[in-house]
Design an enzyme around this catalytic site. Sequence first.
Site, PDB file in Angstrom:
ATOM      1  N   GLY A   1       0.821  -1.212   0.000  1.00 27.04           N
ATOM      2  CA  GLY A   1       0.000   0.000   0.000  1.00 27.04           C
ATOM      3  C   GLY A   1       0.849   1.253   0.000  1.00 27.04           C
ATOM      4  CG  ASN A   2      -0.125   4.650  -1.573  1.00 21.73           C
ATOM      5  OD1 ASN A   2      -0.883   5.458  -1.059  1.00 21.73           O
ATOM      6  ND2 ASN A   2      -0.433   4.001  -2.695  1.00 21.73           N
ATOM      7  NE  ARG A   3       4.125   7.784   5.160  1.00 20.91           N
ATOM      8  CZ  ARG A   3       5.355   8.219   5.402  1.00 20.91           C
ATOM      9  NH1 ARG A   3       6.385   7.477   5.070  1.00 20.91           N
ATOM     10  NH2 ARG A   3       5.543   9.383   5.972  1.00 20.91           N
TER      11      ARG A   3
END
Length: 233
Positions: A24-26
């Site tokens: 995923g990512n932030r």
Amino acid sequence: MRQPRLLIPAGPTHEPIDAVRFLGNRSSGRLGVALADEAARRGWSVTLLLGPTPLRPSENGIELVKYRSCADLEARLGEQLHQHEILVMAAAVSDYRPVAGQADPFGKRRRDADRMTIEFERTPDLLAGCSARRKPGQMLVGFALEPRSRMLESAREKLERKGIDLIVANPLETMESETIDATLLATGEDEPIATTGCGIDKPAFAAWLLDRIEEAREANARKGGARRDAATA
Ligand code: CTP
């Protein structure tokens, strides 16, 4: 001009590794949700494609469609793009995902080996794909989060490579900040067409960007009218 129909993908993507793990990512999706709310307040018809985030829009009347992975978002864009005049691509799409066969979406990888290698493949560029099948009159807007030292040249390169109308360049150094310090570049214009000037909060940025999009649509409509006048003269 009549109120436009706006499509906003927002939030991260989760690329499954197995049934419990993902890449995923932030991204929080806050910016895209602020844009959807502001557009709805203006009376625009809004479809928000929202990735895995607990955030929800606060305005009534926004059509909410959830997605999880890049492939899901690609499918939702395929269904929705042609029904909208404006696409604002605020989703933080993963650049890579596990190659087919490496991910086990229904199982769980065991912790038995000392090391693990997962092979990743590049994801398709969804915005470039939308641009390749756009209808006349559709406006496509992207984002570029770039190191300040080469922000404008990288954003310009993405604007051209993806074949879109506008790109919002943000300095990477402001990632996760409460405020946005944006510069807007347009196809066919050598210089940036607008800048927020200083950091503004996400709701103020949403109003600023939608104002710029309205101006660009009006300018395009005037150019189209002038072209029609010249053709019939
Ligand atoms: N984008 C997209 N599909 C992808 C990656 C990005 O549609 N697979 C969109 C983003 O939503 C954003 C724009 O393209 O609006 C720029 O994204 P960015 O991550 O800055 O650019 P990339 O094309 O991924 O290039 P790089 O990671 O090499 O900077």
